[in-house]
Scaffold this active site. Structure first.
Site, short mmCIF file in Angstrom:
data_model
loop_
_atom_site.label_atom_id
_atom_site.label_comp_id
_atom_site.label_asym_id
_atom_site.label_seq_id
_atom_site.Cartn_x
_atom_site.Cartn_y
_atom_site.Cartn_z
N CYS A 41 38.04 47.56 35.86
CA CYS A 41 37.07 46.49 36.01
C CYS A 41 35.71 47.07 36.42
CB CYS A 41 37.55 45.48 37.04
SG CYS A 41 36.45 44.04 37.22
N ASP A 43 33.75 45.77 38.46
CA ASP A 43 33.46 45.34 39.84
C ASP A 43 32.92 46.51 40.66
OD1 ASP A 43 33.94 44.68 42.71
OD2 ASP A 43 34.86 42.88 41.89
N HIS A 97 42.42 44.51 39.61
CA HIS A 97 42.36 44.46 41.08
C HIS A 97 42.44 43.02 41.55
CE1 HIS A 97 38.08 43.04 41.46
NE2 HIS A 97 38.01 43.57 40.27
N CYS A 100 39.65 39.55 41.67
CA CYS A 100 38.76 39.87 40.55
C CYS A 100 37.95 38.62 40.19
CB CYS A 100 39.57 40.34 39.35
SG CYS A 100 38.62 40.64 37.85
#
Length: 208
Positions: A41, A43, A97, A100
């Site tokens: 991801c 993120d 994760h 998310c």
């Protein structure tokens, strides 16, 4: 953080590397031979190399919103092709994760503009596993489970590609599904049985 601070940090990083090995950057420039392709991801709290404890050159990394592997996205398809067919990686990791934002957004009924077609891929995961997810009363637990199921389905999408099917046939490449728990810092192996999944989908998705 100020932009100028990043360049100061870079100078310190260079000095630290050269203190340990004067040829560090010389050797790094010779090329790459990573054994792992990591799909994670985008993120900002989840950095692949840091959570895995690896160095530059150890992992080939692709990151996007919610660690997706849609067949229509040339970015991830090109990444898989290059990593598997040219770098000859031995492992492909799809790592999601908990907590998310992309998965959370896909669980809500809202028009998010250009994000809609991207999040639709996650909503499709919910549709496929609707019976299981709707049976989870606790919303946070349902959210966490969708994160896990999304990783599983993206592993399936990896297995649909011709490059991975050929690499599995020729050299036994493996596909792994992981989740990073932000609350504890732990990496969790979902122990996805990719060989079983591959056998189930080959009647439809066999390409080699």
């Amino acid at each position: 953080m100020q932009i100028d601070q990043i360049f100061e940090n870079n100078k310190k990083w260079i000095q630290e590397k050269l203190k340990v090995d004067q040829d560090y950057f010389k050797n790094l420039s010779k090329g790459q031979n990573p054994p792992i392709l990591y799909v994670g991801c985008a993120d900002s709290r989840v950095t692949a190399e840091e959570i895995m404890g690896v160095n530059p050159g150890d992992v080939f990394v692709h990151r996007n919103i919610a660690n997706m592997v849609p067949n229509t996205d040339l970015g991830i398809m090109s990444t898989i092709n290059y990593a598997v067919a040219h770098l000859k990686v031995d492992h492909i990791v799809v790592c999601g994760h908990y907590y998310c934002g992309g998965v959370k957004a896909a669980m809500q009924s809202a028009d998010l503009g250009i994000l809609n077609p991207w999040l639709r891929n996650i909503r499709d995961v919910y549709r496929i596993h609707k019976a299981e997810l709707d049976g989870i009363q606790d919303e946070e637990e349902r959210y966490r489970r969708l994160v896990e199921l999304n990783v599983q389905e993206q592993c399936v999408n990896v297995l649909k590609t011709s490059e991975v099917q050929l690499a599995y046939k020729d050299r036994g490449i493996t596909v792994h599904g992981w989740v990073f728990d932000i609350h504890s810092g732990k990496l969790i192996d979902l122990k996805i049985d990719f060989e079983s999944i591959l056998k189930k989908i080959m009647d439809i998705y066999r390409l080699v």
